[in-house]
Design an enzyme around this catalytic site. Structure first.
Site, PDB file in Angstrom:
ATOM      1  N   SER A 118       0.818  -1.213   0.000  1.00  0.00           N
ATOM      2  CA  SER A 118       0.000   0.000   0.000  1.00  0.00           C
ATOM      3  C   SER A 118       0.849   1.259   0.000  1.00  0.00           C
ATOM      4  O   SER A 118       0.315   2.365  -0.064  1.00  0.00           O
ATOM      5  CB  SER A 118      -0.921   0.012   1.232  1.00  0.00           C
ATOM      6  OG  SER A 118      -0.159  -0.041   2.423  1.00  0.00           O
ATOM      7  N   HIS A 139      -3.114  -3.386  -5.436  1.00  0.00           N
ATOM      8  CA  HIS A 139      -3.447  -2.944  -4.083  1.00  0.00           C
ATOM      9  C   HIS A 139      -4.911  -3.234  -3.787  1.00  0.00           C
ATOM     10  O   HIS A 139      -5.809  -2.503  -4.201  1.00  0.00           O
ATOM     11  CB  HIS A 139      -3.146  -1.445  -3.944  1.00  0.00           C
ATOM     12  CG  HIS A 139      -3.418  -0.898  -2.582  1.00  0.00           C
ATOM     13  ND1 HIS A 139      -3.708   0.430  -2.350  1.00  0.00           N
ATOM     14  CD2 HIS A 139      -3.477  -1.505  -1.367  1.00  0.00           C
ATOM     15  CE1 HIS A 139      -3.908   0.615  -1.070  1.00  0.00           C
ATOM     16  NE2 HIS A 139      -3.793  -0.541  -0.447  1.00  0.00           N
ATOM     17  N   GLU A 151      -6.678  -1.302  -6.894  1.00  0.00           N
ATOM     18  CA  GLU A 151      -5.823  -0.247  -7.417  1.00  0.00           C
ATOM     19  C   GLU A 151      -4.624  -0.881  -8.128  1.00  0.00           C
ATOM     20  O   GLU A 151      -3.879  -1.657  -7.520  1.00  0.00           O
ATOM     21  CB  GLU A 151      -5.357   0.652  -6.266  1.00  0.00           C
ATOM     22  CG  GLU A 151      -4.658   1.919  -6.694  1.00  0.00           C
ATOM     23  CD  GLU A 151      -4.334   2.824  -5.510  1.00  0.00           C
ATOM     24  OE1 GLU A 151      -4.266   4.040  -5.713  1.00  0.00           O
ATOM     25  OE2 GLU A 151      -4.143   2.312  -4.384  1.00  0.00           O
ATOM     26  N   ASN A 189      -4.460   6.195  -1.073  1.00  0.00           N
ATOM     27  CA  ASN A 189      -3.837   6.586   0.193  1.00  0.00           C
ATOM     28  C   ASN A 189      -3.226   7.977   0.132  1.00  0.00           C
ATOM     29  O   ASN A 189      -3.078   8.643   1.158  1.00  0.00           O
ATOM     30  CB  ASN A 189      -2.786   5.557   0.613  1.00  0.00           C
ATOM     31  CG  ASN A 189      -3.418   4.318   1.213  1.00  0.00           C
ATOM     32  OD1 ASN A 189      -4.580   4.343   1.612  1.00  0.00           O
ATOM     33  ND2 ASN A 189      -2.672   3.226   1.268  1.00  0.00           N
TER      34      ASN A 189
END
Length: 283
Positions: A118, A139, A151, A189
Site C-alpha cells: 500500500s 493494491h 488499485e 492513500n
C-alpha cells in the site's frame, strides 16, 4: 490469460485475495511460513464463505467448490505453474524484497509477479526481480471480499501487456480497477492518509472532540466511518509509517505526521489491535 493464482501470505490480505479468486473460479495456491498460519487463513476463508451462504449470497455447493480450489503449502515451489503470483506479506520493504528475489527462480518465465503493498515503491520492488516488465502493484482493500476496488500501480518498467492482463484479472474476480502511477501512497492513500492526519491535527488543536470530528465527516461528507475511527481500524503505527513515507518521499511539510499521532504510537495506543487508540475497545 491468467488462469491460476499464487499468493504469498495467508494473513488478512492473503486469505481475502485467495477467497475472491477461488470464488471467481480460479485455482489458488496460498503459501505461508507455517502450517499453523495456513490453517488460520483457511479457517477465515471458510467462515467468510459460510456467512455468504447464510446470507443467501452463495450456495453451499459453490462454497465447497471455492474451498476446493485453494491449495495450501509452506513451499513456494508450488507456484511453478501459476500465471500470476501475488506477494501479500507484511508491509516491510526488506522482507518483500527477500521474498520476491526468492520467488523468481521458482516461477515459469511468462508468469506475472505482483505485490499488494500500500506504500512501497513498485519500481523499487520490481528492480529486485528478474521480470520488471511483468511486475505490477495490485493494491487490494480490506476486507478484500467486501471492498469493490482494486488499485493497479504501474512501475517504470511495467509493460502495457502486463497492465492489460491485470485489468482483465480485476474484472474476472469482480473488482473495479483504477490505475495509478508509482508515487508515494499511489492514488487512494495519497488522498486518504493526509485527510486522516489532518483530522488528528484538528483533534490535537482542540477544534472538536474525536466523536464530533467523526460525526461531522460521516454526516456532512457521507463517509461510512469517521477519519479517527478509521485510523484506529488501520492501526496508528501503520498510519504513522505511511505519513513518514510521504514526508520523506515528497520533502513537503504538508505531509508531516501530526505530533499527536507520534505520541499515540509512542504510548503503544495503536487502535483496535491494542484496544486503545482515539477510542477505547477493551480487550
Amino acid at each position: 490469460m491468467i488462469e491460476s493464482i499464487g499468493i504469498v501470505g495467508a494473513g488478512t490480505m492473503g486469505n481475502g485475495i485467495a477467497q475472491v479468486c477461488a470464488a471467481a473460479g480460479l485455482p489458488v495456491v496460498m503459501t505461508d511460513i507455517s502450517d499453523a498460519a495456513l490453517t488460520r487463513g483457511m479457517s477465515v476463508v471458510s467462515n467468510s464463505l459460510e456467512r455468504l451462504v447464510n446470507k443467501q449470497k452463495m450456495t453451499d455447493a459453490d462454497r465447497q467448490a471455492a474451498l476446493a480450489r485453494i491449495t495450501t503449502s509452506t513451499d513456494t515451489a508450488k507456484f511453478s505453474t501459476c500465471d500470476l503470483v501475488i506477494e501479500a506479506a507484511t508491509e516491510n520493504e526488506d522482507l518483500k524484497v527477500k521474498i520476491l528475489k526468492d520467488l523468481c527462480a521458482k516461477l515459469q518465465p511468462r508468469a506475472l509477479l505482483a505485490t499488494n503493498t500500500s506504500s512501497i515503491s513498485i519500481t523499487k520492488l520490481a528492480a529486485a526481480t528478474d521480470r520488471p516488465d511483468r511486475f505490477i502493484g495490485l493494491h487490494f482493500f480490506n476486507p478484500v471480499p467486501l471492498m469493490a476496488l482494486l488499485e493497479l500501480i504501474r512501475g517504470l518498467q511495467t509493460s502495457d501487456d502486463t497492465h492489460a492482463k491485470a485489468e482483465a484479472f480485476s474484472k474476472r474476480i469482480g473488482k473495479v480497477s483504477i490505475t495509478a502511477k508509482n508515487s508515494p501512497g499511489f492514488a487512494v492513500n495519497r488522498i486518504l492518509c493526509p485527510m486522516i492526519n489532518e483530522a488528528i491535527f484538528a483533534l490535537q488543536e482542540g477544534i472538536a472532540t474525536a466523536e464530533d470530528l467523526d460525526a461531522g465527516m460521516k454526516l456532512g461528507c457521507n463517509h461510512p466511518i469517521g477519519p479517527l475511527a478509521l485510523a484506529d481500524m488501520i492501526g496508528l503505527d501503520t498510519m504513522l509509517s505511511v505519513m513518514e513515507v510521504f514526508y520523506e518521499g515528497f520533502n513537503d511539510p504538508k505531509y508531516r505526521p501530526a505530533p499527536l499521532l507520534k505520541e499515540m504510537v509512542a504510548a503503544g495506543h495503536l487502535g483496535r489491535k491494542t484496544g486503545q487508540g482515539f477510542y477505547s475497545y477493551g480487550k
